[in-house]
Design an enzyme around this catalytic site. Sequence first.
Site, mmCIF file in Angstrom:
data_model
loop_
_atom_site.group_PDB
_atom_site.id
_atom_site.type_symbol
_atom_site.label_atom_id
_atom_site.label_comp_id
_atom_site.label_asym_id
_atom_site.label_seq_id
_atom_site.Cartn_x
_atom_site.Cartn_y
_atom_site.Cartn_z
ATOM 1 N N GLY A 59 1.040 -1.234 0.107
ATOM 2 C CA GLY A 59 -0.045 -0.190 -0.010
ATOM 3 C C GLY A 59 0.997 1.399 0.116
ATOM 4 O O GLY A 59 2.040 0.978 -0.529
ATOM 5 N N SER A 60 0.118 2.274 0.202
ATOM 6 C CA SER A 60 1.217 3.299 0.775
ATOM 7 C C SER A 60 2.613 3.581 1.161
ATOM 8 O O SER A 60 2.788 3.288 2.126
ATOM 9 C CB SER A 60 0.121 4.475 1.770
ATOM 10 O OG SER A 60 0.079 5.188 1.702
#
Length: 565
Positions: A59-60
Amino acid sequence: MTATRILPGTGEGPVLAMDQGLSFWGGVDPENARVIDTHHPAFFEDLSGRVVMMPTSRGSCSGSGVILELMLNGNAPAVLIFSEAENVATLGALIGAEMFGKTMPVLRVTSEDFGRLAQAPFLRISTDRISGNGIALPIDDLPSDNLHLTAEDEAVLRGSRGEAPALAMKIIRTVARLQGAARLTDVTRGHIDGCILANQANLIFAERMARIGAKVRVPTTINAISVDRQNWQGQGVPLVFGQQASRLADAYTRMGCQPTFTCAPYQLDDRPNLAEDIAWAESNAVIYANSVLGARTPKHPDYLDLCIAVTGRAPLSGVYLEEERRPTRILDFEVPPGADDSFWPLAGYQAGLKSPDRIPLLRGLAALHPTADDLKALCAAFGTTSAAPMLHVAGVTPEANLPPKPLADRANISVRDLSGAWQELNSGPEDIDLVAIGSPHASANECRELARLLNGRPVRASTIVTAGRSIIRTLNVDGTLKRLEQSGVQVVPDLCWCSITEPVFPADARTIMTNSGKYAHYGPGLSGRAMRFGSLADCANAALSGIAPKSLPDWLSLSEGSIHA
């Protein structure tokens, strides 16, 4: 077998072992270390003081900021153990050590040892071994590096350009050694991700770097921030939050960054070129730049992005190297006839789940002739469920002809898989209070299509579009902004759905409809609201009626029906 020491330190605690990567940003509350990703098997587990194990994060890029915040507020894991390469959480721990004197050991083990350690209820990490439950696994340092710094790099490291570049180069050198890079490479531009006031650590880091004289050496854009920079005072935003969010944005502009405030820098006029070495953070932007533009940038964690922009130098590793851009998994899609634009977030979401740790080649999609917005949605959703920095789409993306690596394997993504993703992202009720468009930031064409679908009719559900300043200027010129506002749509600059807070986010909204696979995944944890997902047309209809579709879209349900038949 031995463990490898990535970052030094000692610690002990009860074990929390996960067989699936976790995005620390959007997946972990930075205040109390609770897992807030409602789609993750470890939902609501407490990471504080535990030996946290996972294959790698996903993810981020902002996960580094969450790790640093947890270290600063005393709620960090005791130890992080990975079985694969990991950069984001590791970078947060490295910043904690280099700038704030905090330590959190980070280790890497083989997949076999990971399985053994995961069975232990409690582990202790000393200077030379991991022990517990009858296990005594020695810890070795990383092999000696072969990193070569130029004379100029060495001079910067000694302080020839000042304190901030020296600190930045020290951090880059450490990361290069961790990644096994032989040298650094020049980059032509950067994009900063850590400018959202998701935690106090982001503000502390940025203001400290600005205070010691950091200035970017390459053109550098800024991601979406946490307030509408020019209008927050009139929007009811709490004074302290608004001031701190503004200070964070101002710190980066003082360091020479351009106040673009968009999470989709590929929508700006000056876009990177094929094979151009850049240094971007923000997961969707990284994946789009690599995959669609053919530019080259690893998924740089927050804080490392600024260090690279300050020096103009990055570790020559990962997808800067053509060999590392080759696909290692081939995903064959079963494409249902009549698929609408909601296909692309579902395809990206499933591609990430089926390829969580490697670059895939997606086959069977070229006949759909994806637009730039389709590819944006694909990349953003992929970045939500995968740690990989890029993907290839056969017959579409510029490097899709790179030969797969010899050990590349194959998997299929069926209509049933796509239906499963739709079901997972549609957990909320049918009554819609808020329609959220623009995660990542909406393009001009998306806004024009929304205006066409609304056709001047007033919305019943609150409808907010987040977009970059340059896009909003375009919409103002061509009349689209006026048409949307006449329907009651609010178009907000600077913010993104990943950073929007009350009162700009309507406090009374309980269920959100979005066309973003990324926000449909992160929304429950970030907002505390239920989510519905669908096409842009579904969102427009929900805005007008206040009702979400009751079931699978026709293109999925009819295809599923034919399969069952």
